[in-house]
Design a protein around this motif. Structure first.
Motif, PDB file in Angstrom:
ATOM      1  N   TYR A  59       0.842  -1.196   0.000  1.00 10.67           N
ATOM      2  CA  TYR A  59       0.000   0.000   0.000  1.00 10.67           C
ATOM      3  C   TYR A  59       0.878   1.247   0.000  1.00 10.67           C
ATOM      4  CZ  TYR A  59      -3.288   3.554   1.555  1.00 10.67           C
ATOM      5  OH  TYR A  59      -4.051   4.694   1.657  1.00 10.67           O
ATOM      6  N   ASN A  60       0.646   2.093  -0.968  1.00 12.15           N
ATOM      7  CA  ASN A  60       1.293   3.402  -1.036  1.00 12.15           C
ATOM      8  C   ASN A  60       2.818   3.302  -1.077  1.00 12.15           C
ATOM      9  OD1 ASN A  60       1.028   6.169  -1.257  1.00 12.15           O
ATOM     10  ND2 ASN A  60       1.027   6.513   0.954  1.00 12.15           N
ATOM     11  N   ASP A  61       3.361   2.215  -1.588  1.00  2.00           N
ATOM     12  CA  ASP A  61       4.813   1.975  -1.647  1.00  2.00           C
ATOM     13  C   ASP A  61       5.488   2.181  -0.292  1.00  2.00           C
ATOM     14  OD1 ASP A  61       5.074   1.098  -4.224  1.00  2.00           O
ATOM     15  OD2 ASP A  61       5.331   3.118  -5.054  1.00  2.00           O
ATOM     16  N   LYS A  62       4.724   2.003   0.778  1.00  3.26           N
ATOM     17  CA  LYS A  62       5.264   2.240   2.106  1.00  3.26           C
ATOM     18  C   LYS A  62       4.969   1.078   3.063  1.00  3.26           C
ATOM     19  CE  LYS A  62       5.439   5.786   5.660  1.00  3.26           C
ATOM     20  NZ  LYS A  62       4.988   7.094   6.088  1.00  3.26           N
ATOM     21  N   TYR A  63       3.814   0.469   2.916  1.00  2.00           N
ATOM     22  CA  TYR A  63       3.389  -0.590   3.830  1.00  2.00           C
ATOM     23  C   TYR A  63       3.275  -1.908   3.077  1.00  2.00           C
ATOM     24  CZ  TYR A  63       2.115   3.416   6.645  1.00  2.00           C
ATOM     25  OH  TYR A  63       2.146   4.584   7.345  1.00  2.00           O
ATOM     26  N   LEU A  64       3.617  -2.970   3.761  1.00  2.46           N
ATOM     27  CA  LEU A  64       3.532  -4.302   3.155  1.00  2.46           C
ATOM     28  C   LEU A  64       2.797  -5.228   4.115  1.00  2.46           C
ATOM     29  CD1 LEU A  64       4.328  -6.333   0.919  1.00  2.46           C
ATOM     30  CD2 LEU A  64       6.429  -6.762   2.207  1.00  2.46           C
ATOM     31  N   LEU A  65       1.768  -5.869   3.619  1.00  5.93           N
ATOM     32  CA  LEU A  65       1.009  -6.859   4.378  1.00  5.93           C
ATOM     33  C   LEU A  65       1.252  -8.219   3.730  1.00  5.93           C
ATOM     34  CD1 LEU A  65      -1.203  -7.415   6.549  1.00  5.93           C
ATOM     35  CD2 LEU A  65      -2.866  -7.129   4.709  1.00  5.93           C
ATOM     36  N   THR A  66       1.661  -9.185   4.525  1.00  9.34           N
ATOM     37  CA  THR A  66       1.942 -10.522   4.013  1.00  9.34           C
ATOM     38  C   THR A  66       1.097 -11.539   4.769  1.00  9.34           C
ATOM     39  OG1 THR A  66       4.225  -9.934   3.475  1.00  9.34           O
ATOM     40  CG2 THR A  66       3.731 -12.267   3.640  1.00  9.34           C
ATOM     41  N   PHE A  67       0.351 -12.331   4.028  1.00 12.79           N
ATOM     42  CA  PHE A  67      -0.419 -13.420   4.611  1.00 12.79           C
ATOM     43  C   PHE A  67       0.158 -14.731   4.079  1.00 12.79           C
ATOM     44  CE2 PHE A  67      -3.853 -16.553   4.301  1.00 12.79           C
ATOM     45  CZ  PHE A  67      -4.161 -16.669   5.647  1.00 12.79           C
ATOM     46  N   THR A  68       0.503 -15.628   4.974  1.00 11.34           N
ATOM     47  CA  THR A  68       1.058 -16.930   4.600  1.00 11.34           C
ATOM     48  C   THR A  68       0.253 -18.018   5.301  1.00 11.34           C
ATOM     49  OG1 THR A  68       3.269 -15.959   4.477  1.00 11.34           O
ATOM     50  CG2 THR A  68       3.142 -18.355   4.547  1.00 11.34           C
ATOM     51  N   THR A  69      -0.027 -19.078   4.588  1.00  6.62           N
ATOM     52  CA  THR A  69      -0.675 -20.234   5.206  1.00  6.62           C
ATOM     53  C   THR A  69       0.051 -21.494   4.762  1.00  6.62           C
ATOM     54  OG1 THR A  69      -2.761 -21.355   5.642  1.00  6.62           O
ATOM     55  CG2 THR A  69      -2.423 -20.572   3.408  1.00  6.62           C
ATOM     56  N   ARG A  70       0.152 -22.421   5.686  1.00  3.57           N
ATOM     57  CA  ARG A  70       0.826 -23.686   5.407  1.00  3.57           C
ATOM     58  C   ARG A  70      -0.076 -24.812   5.888  1.00  3.57           C
ATOM     59  NH1 ARG A  70       6.908 -25.579   5.612  1.00  3.57           N
ATOM     60  NH2 ARG A  70       6.607 -27.760   6.126  1.00  3.57           N
ATOM     61  N   ARG A  71      -0.218 -25.827   5.071  1.00  3.10           N
ATOM     62  CA  ARG A  71      -1.003 -27.013   5.404  1.00  3.10           C
ATOM     63  C   ARG A  71      -0.039 -28.186   5.474  1.00  3.10           C
ATOM     64  NH1 ARG A  71      -4.045 -30.955   2.170  1.00  3.10           N
ATOM     65  NH2 ARG A  71      -5.772 -31.717   3.432  1.00  3.10           N
ATOM     66  N   ASP A  72       0.079 -28.787   6.652  1.00  2.00           N
ATOM     67  CA  ASP A  72       0.998 -29.898   6.871  1.00  2.00           C
ATOM     68  C   ASP A  72       0.233 -31.172   7.155  1.00  2.00           C
ATOM     69  OD1 ASP A  72       3.298 -28.443   6.596  1.00  2.00           O
ATOM     70  OD2 ASP A  72       3.591 -28.097   8.730  1.00  2.00           O
ATOM     71  N   GLY A  73       0.668 -32.242   6.532  1.00  2.00           N
ATOM     72  CA  GLY A  73       0.181 -33.578   6.839  1.00  2.00           C
ATOM     73  C   GLY A  73       1.357 -34.394   7.357  1.00  2.00           C
ATOM     74  N   PHE A  74       1.125 -35.122   8.450  1.00  2.00           N
ATOM     75  CA  PHE A  74       2.224 -35.863   9.074  1.00  2.00           C
ATOM     76  C   PHE A  74       1.700 -37.196   9.585  1.00  2.00           C
ATOM     77  CE2 PHE A  74       4.834 -36.535  13.040  1.00  2.00           C
ATOM     78  CZ  PHE A  74       5.970 -36.970  12.377  1.00  2.00           C
ATOM     79  N   SER A  75       2.425 -38.262   9.303  1.00  2.00           N
ATOM     80  CA  SER A  75       1.998 -39.599   9.718  1.00  2.00           C
ATOM     81  C   SER A  75       1.960 -39.739  11.230  1.00  2.00           C
ATOM     82  CB  SER A  75       2.920 -40.656   9.115  1.00  2.00           C
ATOM     83  OG  SER A  75       4.251 -40.480   9.580  1.00  2.00           O
ATOM     84  N   GLY A  76       2.677 -38.879  11.959  1.00  2.00           N
ATOM     85  CA  GLY A  76       2.691 -38.939  13.417  1.00  2.00           C
ATOM     86  C   GLY A  76       1.523 -38.212  14.069  1.00  2.00           C
ATOM     87  N   PHE A  77       0.722 -37.454  13.295  1.00  2.00           N
ATOM     88  CA  PHE A  77      -0.459 -36.813  13.860  1.00  2.00           C
ATOM     89  C   PHE A  77      -1.487 -37.882  14.194  1.00  2.00           C
ATOM     90  CE2 PHE A  77       0.123 -32.534  11.410  1.00  2.00           C
ATOM     91  CZ  PHE A  77       1.141 -32.189  12.261  1.00  2.00           C
ATOM     92  N   GLY A  78      -2.471 -37.558  15.017  1.00  2.36           N
ATOM     93  CA  GLY A  78      -3.523 -38.505  15.399  1.00  2.36           C
ATOM     94  C   GLY A  78      -4.278 -39.028  14.192  1.00  2.36           C
ATOM     95  N   SER A  79      -4.824 -40.232  14.319  1.00  2.00           N
ATOM     96  CA  SER A  79      -5.492 -40.883  13.183  1.00  2.00           C
ATOM     97  C   SER A  79      -6.728 -40.118  12.712  1.00  2.00           C
ATOM     98  CB  SER A  79      -5.879 -42.309  13.553  1.00  2.00           C
ATOM     99  OG  SER A  79      -6.768 -42.301  14.657  1.00  2.00           O
ATOM    100  N   LEU A  89       0.489 -13.862   9.679  1.00  2.00           N
ATOM    101  CA  LEU A  89       0.266 -12.545   9.118  1.00  2.00           C
ATOM    102  C   LEU A  89       1.423 -11.645   9.505  1.00  2.00           C
ATOM    103  CD1 LEU A  89      -1.906 -10.797   7.655  1.00  2.00           C
ATOM    104  CD2 LEU A  89      -2.789 -10.226   9.928  1.00  2.00           C
ATOM    105  N   GLY A  90       1.907 -10.858   8.552  1.00  2.00           N
ATOM    106  CA  GLY A  90       3.018  -9.953   8.833  1.00  2.00           C
ATOM    107  C   GLY A  90       2.725  -8.565   8.283  1.00  2.00           C
ATOM    108  N   LEU A  91       3.184  -7.547   8.997  1.00  2.00           N
ATOM    109  CA  LEU A  91       3.008  -6.167   8.579  1.00  2.00           C
ATOM    110  C   LEU A  91       4.335  -5.440   8.688  1.00  2.00           C
ATOM    111  CD1 LEU A  91       1.035  -3.889   7.776  1.00  2.00           C
ATOM    112  CD2 LEU A  91       0.680  -3.461  10.216  1.00  2.00           C
ATOM    113  N   ALA A  92       4.700  -4.784   7.602  1.00  2.00           N
ATOM    114  CA  ALA A  92       5.977  -4.050   7.615  1.00  2.00           C
ATOM    115  C   ALA A  92       5.774  -2.680   6.997  1.00  2.00           C
ATOM    116  CB  ALA A  92       7.028  -4.812   6.820  1.00  2.00           C
TER     117      ALA A  92
END
Length: 92
Positions: A59-79, A89-92
């Motif tokens: 925004y306005n070449d001054k502010y940066l908003l970053t949204f990241t999402t990660r989906r993990d699957g792991f055999s050690g998680f519950g059945s 979420l990040g704001l700079a």
């Protein structure tokens, strides 16, 4: 971005102490104090998969908003829940 990984391994632990005869070293663990002897072994076989997405908004070449999402699957998680979603979420 996405990825997949498989891992497996084995381990053995053996130890003792207070040896009557120091010259045998680890070749005679049973000659140590019975209360200090330990023998353990184990194995594992696991896999994981992940997906990640990122969205940047400037925004306005001054502010940066970053949204990241990660989906993990792991055999050690519950059945009943093999996947987890981890947003950030990040704001700079």
């Amino acid at each position: 971005m996405y990825g997949f990984e498989e891992r497996d391994g084995e381990n053995t632990i053996a130890r003792s102490g207070n040896f009557l005869n120091q010259s045998l070293g680890y070749n005679s663990l049973e000659s140590g104090d019975v209360d200090l002897q330990l023998a353990e072994s184990g194995a594992f076989d696991e896999s994981s998969i992940y997906q990640m997405a990122r969205l940047n908004y400037r925004y306005n070449d001054k502010y940066l908003l970053t949204f990241t999402t990660r989906r993990d699957g792991f055999s050690g998680f519950g059945s009943d829940k093999k996947f987890g979603i981890f947003p950030s979420l990040g704001l700079a």
